[in-house]
Write a protein that holds these residues in place. Structure first.
Motif, PDB file in Angstrom:
ATOM      1  N   SER B 344      -1.310  18.871   3.489  1.00 32.85           N
ATOM      2  CA  SER B 344      -0.646  17.618   3.701  1.00 32.85           C
ATOM      3  C   SER B 344      -0.613  16.786   2.356  1.00 32.85           C
ATOM      4  N   VAL B 345       0.615  15.888   2.709  1.00 29.76           N
ATOM      5  CA  VAL B 345       0.824  15.077   1.354  1.00 29.76           C
ATOM      6  C   VAL B 345       1.196  13.608   2.162  1.00 29.76           C
ATOM      7  N   GLY B 346       0.732  12.633   1.528  1.00 29.93           N
ATOM      8  CA  GLY B 346       1.053  11.215   1.972  1.00 29.93           C
ATOM      9  C   GLY B 346       1.860  10.673   0.958  1.00 29.93           C
ATOM     10  N   TRP B 347       2.816   9.369   1.506  1.00 30.37           N
ATOM     11  CA  TRP B 347       3.544   8.658   0.690  1.00 30.37           C
ATOM     12  C   TRP B 347       3.340   7.355   1.278  1.00 30.37           C
ATOM     13  N   ALA B 348       2.866   6.408   0.210  1.00 32.67           N
ATOM     14  CA  ALA B 348       2.960   5.071   0.825  1.00 32.67           C
ATOM     15  C   ALA B 348       4.149   4.101   0.091  1.00 32.67           C
ATOM     16  N   GLU B 349       5.125   3.250   0.691  1.00 30.88           N
ATOM     17  CA  GLU B 349       5.928   2.515  -0.112  1.00 30.88           C
ATOM     18  C   GLU B 349       6.099   1.155   0.255  1.00 30.88           C
ATOM     19  N   MET B 350       6.196   0.227  -0.839  1.00 28.09           N
ATOM     20  CA  MET B 350       6.020  -1.189  -0.567  1.00 28.09           C
ATOM     21  C   MET B 350       6.696  -1.662  -1.817  1.00 28.09           C
ATOM     22  N   TRP B 351       6.917  -3.076  -1.468  1.00 27.80           N
ATOM     23  CA  TRP B 351       7.502  -4.055  -2.420  1.00 27.80           C
ATOM     24  C   TRP B 351       6.293  -4.591  -3.102  1.00 27.80           C
ATOM     25  N   SER B 352       6.656  -5.042  -4.472  1.00 29.79           N
ATOM     26  CA  SER B 352       5.501  -5.544  -5.115  1.00 29.79           C
ATOM     27  C   SER B 352       4.884  -6.737  -4.666  1.00 29.79           C
ATOM     28  N   ASP B 353       5.577  -7.413  -4.061  1.00 32.06           N
ATOM     29  CA  ASP B 353       4.689  -8.756  -3.393  1.00 32.06           C
ATOM     30  C   ASP B 353       4.217  -8.448  -1.983  1.00 32.06           C
ATOM     31  N   ARG B 355       2.177  -7.063   1.155  1.00 29.40           N
ATOM     32  CA  ARG B 355       0.739  -6.813   1.399  1.00 29.40           C
ATOM     33  C   ARG B 355       0.501  -5.688   2.597  1.00 29.40           C
ATOM     34  N   VAL B 356       1.619  -4.903   2.807  1.00 25.76           N
ATOM     35  CA  VAL B 356       1.894  -4.094   3.648  1.00 25.76           C
ATOM     36  C   VAL B 356       2.591  -3.031   3.214  1.00 25.76           C
ATOM     37  N   ALA B 357       2.211  -1.757   3.286  1.00 24.09           N
ATOM     38  CA  ALA B 357       3.069  -0.631   2.842  1.00 24.09           C
ATOM     39  C   ALA B 357       3.351   0.416   3.926  1.00 24.09           C
ATOM     40  N   ARG B 358       4.607   0.766   4.013  1.00 25.64           N
ATOM     41  CA  ARG B 358       5.187   1.737   5.057  1.00 25.64           C
ATOM     42  C   ARG B 358       4.571   3.364   4.609  1.00 25.64           C
ATOM     43  N   THR B 359       4.272   3.852   5.400  1.00 23.88           N
ATOM     44  CA  THR B 359       3.434   5.197   5.119  1.00 23.88           C
ATOM     45  C   THR B 359       4.224   6.470   5.888  1.00 23.88           C
ATOM     46  N   ALA B 360       4.243   7.564   5.058  1.00 21.20           N
ATOM     47  CA  ALA B 360       4.714   8.681   5.649  1.00 21.20           C
ATOM     48  C   ALA B 360       3.781  10.018   5.284  1.00 21.20           C
ATOM     49  N   THR B 361       3.203  10.457   6.247  1.00 25.49           N
ATOM     50  CA  THR B 361       2.466  11.661   5.842  1.00 25.49           C
ATOM     51  C   THR B 361       2.995  12.946   6.576  1.00 25.49           C
ATOM     52  N   GLY B 422       3.963   5.218   9.481  1.00 25.99           N
ATOM     53  CA  GLY B 422       3.198   4.035  10.048  1.00 25.99           C
ATOM     54  C   GLY B 422       3.294   3.024   8.976  1.00 25.99           C
ATOM     55  N   VAL B 423       2.221   2.094   9.020  1.00 29.14           N
ATOM     56  CA  VAL B 423       2.160   0.985   8.219  1.00 29.14           C
ATOM     57  C   VAL B 423       0.648   0.885   7.955  1.00 29.14           C
ATOM     58  N   THR B 424       0.331   0.424   6.614  1.00 34.62           N
ATOM     59  CA  THR B 424      -0.937   0.110   6.333  1.00 34.62           C
ATOM     60  C   THR B 424      -1.047  -1.137   5.355  1.00 34.62           C
ATOM     61  N   GLU B 425      -2.284  -1.732   5.542  1.00 32.54           N
ATOM     62  CA  GLU B 425      -2.336  -3.234   4.701  1.00 32.54           C
ATOM     63  C   GLU B 425      -2.776  -2.520   3.594  1.00 32.54           C
ATOM     64  N   LEU B 426      -2.284  -3.296   2.455  1.00 32.67           N
ATOM     65  CA  LEU B 426      -2.459  -2.796   1.001  1.00 32.67           C
ATOM     66  C   LEU B 426      -2.042  -3.904  -0.120  1.00 32.67           C
ATOM     67  N   VAL B 427      -2.965  -3.912  -1.005  1.00 30.47           N
ATOM     68  CA  VAL B 427      -2.620  -4.544  -1.963  1.00 30.47           C
ATOM     69  C   VAL B 427      -2.298  -3.744  -3.254  1.00 30.47           C
ATOM     70  N   PRO B 428      -1.164  -3.751  -3.986  1.00 30.10           N
ATOM     71  CA  PRO B 428      -0.671  -2.764  -4.851  1.00 30.10           C
ATOM     72  C   PRO B 428      -1.547  -2.784  -5.907  1.00 30.10           C
ATOM     73  N   PRO B 429      -1.915  -1.844  -6.624  1.00 28.62           N
ATOM     74  CA  PRO B 429      -2.884  -1.754  -7.795  1.00 28.62           C
ATOM     75  C   PRO B 429      -1.911  -2.437  -9.022  1.00 28.62           C
ATOM     76  N   ILE B 430      -0.572  -2.289  -9.019  1.00 26.44           N
ATOM     77  CA  ILE B 430       0.369  -2.806  -9.887  1.00 26.44           C
ATOM     78  C   ILE B 430       0.903  -3.949  -9.606  1.00 26.44           C
ATOM     79  N   ARG B 431       1.493  -4.709 -10.395  1.00 27.91           N
ATOM     80  CA  ARG B 431       2.541  -5.709 -10.080  1.00 27.91           C
ATOM     81  C   ARG B 431       3.727  -5.417 -10.960  1.00 27.91           C
TER      82      ARG B 431
END
Lengths: 159, 540
Positions: B344-353, B355-361, B422-431
């Motif tokens: 499997s491979v996972g992908w999470a995508e979000m904008w820098s500001d 607090r939620v990311a869209r995911t595709a696995t 899906g979506v997952t709550e996330l604080v990105p490690p980078i700004r």
């Protein structure tokens, strides 16, 4: 070379291209379900037909000089050699178990008819080239009919 | 409700209530039809056995999401309420050409049990069948539901009568507005596939239960178009904070003009597409699943060599004849029942500001035998939206109390792919910020980040590993030519005036990112730039 050896060689000769072809077909889109599925499905169809051709050659030409027992042994070897392809195709979901059984019954039925035809020609009051030609002609006719109506008997089998 | 016994049609129950306890019209013989909702129910039972009688006596009520509105080819949700006379269990199944989902329901005597099933509405429209059986393989009772199909324009649903009346006057006919009750909103993210936009007021929001709120937040986080109508600023701000895609698909409005403007802006907009299954599969190790192919090839080669040796050595005929059937028997012994290889491979995508990311696995099952593979995922907070990457067959879902099981046929040398989004709550490690000097990246986490890639202005840069608090910019850095399989695609998917950063995440940290379907390899894409206004667009 004995008849069983002939059978094995014949079997290898016609099985190898089928195996190579099936793998090459699958390799085009190897990871795609439909690719493998279709390759295996077609491989089994081709296998049945090549079994019939091989049997035709075995009983009509190559083995015509062997005694009937050796001839039958050679035919059996040729018939049975590609057997592992069939469970592999079933595991790949390309054909059902019933279709495999029906296919082998049909091939064996054709095998029996070919043997009867060859032995029938032997009892005709003809000799030499005419007998050989009649034998080969009967086999070629049988193969041609099987090819012409392949969709029909594939339908009977259930593929 | 109707049941057909051996003696003909007989009524089993003559009334039904909806989820709210509201009484529905009395059921008539052969057909139940509730005007306005488009629900039509009939059932056919051809047996009078005790099991059939128990099934026939069961009260079955169907509550489709969105008050029965459905869009061909879009996902939706249907709730089925069963009330049995005796304790037992039932299997509820709903099927379309794209998806078959079913759930086992434990029933207590005279207690209603509600099951919610995800569904992909058939492209052909028509009626939908819901099957209820007491056990697997038993003859089911079949209920049919006729959705109100919306086929013409984007579907905009609202819980507010005032909004619905205002939107009904829509001369451009650029969307179809429908009013739904708060209870009609789905309880799974899957159910939100039906609508193109939702307009909800504060009253409607407060009437939602916990499951509905969870599904609504997942919809919002997944860049669903949501217009908050006439809400208090704090509630609107909380909704806005849960929105994904840099809040491009969220608006808070307090006037009809503002509402129309928001719809006009949002409806043509589409979120940047998540990678497809094929794209994600390019991020997998190329040797995935090859071991099974190698084993089969080795077996066939060994078999041919053995037969050649047998023929050359002039083995007795019985030996030569015994080898093929023996090898044939060995095939199922080796491969039948073997577990598939799973990658499997996972992908999470979000904008820098955000607090939620869209995911595709992407999950690949490389078949090593013949059977049915099961993939269990936690169903906490709703169902992941799932689809099969190669849709030759309908996706089979089984819903449990706390898990979703996806069933896939496993075949030797065949590959099945499942793509979960899906979506997952996330604080990105980078700004990431984008100013006149170009993009700037700062590690805002407590751990060093891995090296990654930065895409900007149709160019790709190699982002170095950054210790906590460290900052990096592209000034004075030359673009790089890397062999990342998604580089070319990402360059095209990074709009002008935006920047995208792709990081490969270490496994333990990444497990949280891909939400319901943990993956072997995980990637995080963080975008920045081109902000959109989210302030209220006017006052009545």
């Amino acid at each position: 070379m004995t008849a069983p050896q002939h059978g094995v060689w014949m079997g290898l000769l016609y099985t190898a291209p089928v195996v190579v072809w099936a793998f090459a077909q699958g390799a085009l889109e190897w990871q795609h379900l439909a690719g493998v599925h279709m390759a295996m499905h077609t491989a089994v169809k081709v296998l049945w037909f090549t079994q019939i051709i091989a049997l035709s050659l075995l009983v009509s030409g190559v083995l015509v000089s062997y005694p009937l027992r050796d001839q039958a042994t050679g035919a059996l070897a040729a018939l049975w050699l590609p057997l592992p392809i069939l469970p592999l195709a079933w595991l790949a979901g390309a054909v059902s178990g019933a279709a495999l059984v029906h296919g082998q019954l049909l091939v064996w039925g054709v095998c029996l008819l070919l043997l009867l035809a060859v032995n029938g020609v032997r009892h005709l009051p003809i000799t030499g080239r005419l007998r050989a030609l009649s034998t080969v002609g009967a086999q070629l006719l049988g193969v041609a009919v099987m090819w012409r109506y392949r969709e029909v008997w594939w339908g009977w089998i259930g593929v | 409700m109707m049941a057909k016994g051996s003696g003909g049609w007989t009524a089993c129950t003559t009334h039904a209530t909806n989820e709210n306890g509201t009484r529905l019209p009395v059921v008539s013989i052969k057909m139940l039809k509730r005007a306005g909702s488009g629900i039509a129910v009939y059932l056919a039972i051809a047996s009078c056995s005790p099991a059939a009688a128990a099934l026939r006596d069961m009260a079955v009520e169907i509550f489709p999401a969105w008050n029965g509105f459905a869009v061909p080819g879009k996902t939706t949700e249907v709730a089925v309420r069963l009330t049995a006379r005796e304790d037992g269990q039932a299997i509820v199944r709903v099927r379309s050409a794209e998806m078959i989902s079913h759930a086992k329901v434990r029933l207590a005597a005279d207690q209603a049990q509600v099951t919610r099933l995800p569904l992909t509405a058939p492209l052909s429209g028509g009626k939908l069948a819901i099957e209820i059986a007491l056990e697997e393989g038993a003859e089911p009772r079949i209920e049919q539901w006729s959705p109100t199909w919306i086929t013409d324009t984007p579907l905009v649903a609202t819980t507010t009568d005032q909004v619905w009346r205002a939107l009904a006057d829509n001369p451009s006919r650029s969307y179809t507005a429908r009013i739904v009750t708060a209870r009609g909103l789905p309880r799974t993210p899957h159910g939100y596939g039906t609508v193109d936009a939702l307009i909800i007021d504060q009253s409607g929001l407060t009437r939602l239960d916990a499951q509905q709120l969870s599904a609504l937040f997942a919809f919002l986080g997944g860049c669903g178009r949501l217009v908050a109508w006439d809400m208090t600023p704090d509630i609107a701000a909380r909704l806005g904070a849960a929105a994904g895609c840099d809040r491009q698909f969220f608006s808070h409005v307090q006037s009809v003009e503002g509402l129309r403007a928001a719809l006009t802006r949002m409806l043509p907009l589409q979120p940047v597409a998540l990678p497809t299954g094929a794209r994600l599969s390019s991020l997998l190790d190329s040797s995935s699943g090859q071991s099974i192919t190698g084993t089969v090839a080795l077996f066939l080669a060994a078999y041919c060599v053995l037969m050649w040796v047998a023929a050359r050595a002039a083995f007795p005929a019985w030996v030569v004849l015994l080898l093929p059937p023996a090898a044939s028997l060995a095939v199922p012994l080796i491969w039948l029942g073997r577990a598939p290889e799973l990658v499997s491979v996972g992908w999470a995508e979000m904008w820098s500001d955000d607090r939620v990311a869209r995911t595709a696995t992407l999950v690949q099952l490389h078949g090593a035998g013949r059977g049915t593979g099961e993939l269990s995922l936690p169903a906490v907070g709703g169902l992941p939206v799932a689809q099969i990457a190669s849709p030759q067959r309908p996706l089979r879902l089984e819903l449990g109390n706390d898990a979703l099981t996806v069933r896939v046929p496993v075949r030797l040398l065949a590959r099945e792919e499942l793509l979960f989004t899906g979506v997952t709550e996330l604080v990105p490690p980078i700004r990431v910020t984008l100013d006149a000097g170009g993009p700037r990246v700062r590690n805002t986490s407590a751990q060093a980040t891995r090296s990654g890639f930065l895409f900007w202005n149709d160019q790709q840069f190699t982002l170095p590993a950054l210790p906590p608090g460290a900052q990096w910019s592209t000034q004075g850095v030359s673009p790089s030519r890397s062999a990342n399989p998604v580089s070319g695609w990402l360059r095209t998917q990074t709009p002008k005036r935006t920047v995208a950063i792709l990081l490969r995440l270490p496994r333990p940290a990444g497990d949280e990112l891909t939400g319901p379907a943990p993956a072997d390899t995980q990637w995080l894409l963080v975008r920045a730039g081109a902000a959109h206004a989210t302030a209220p667009a006017g006052r009545t």
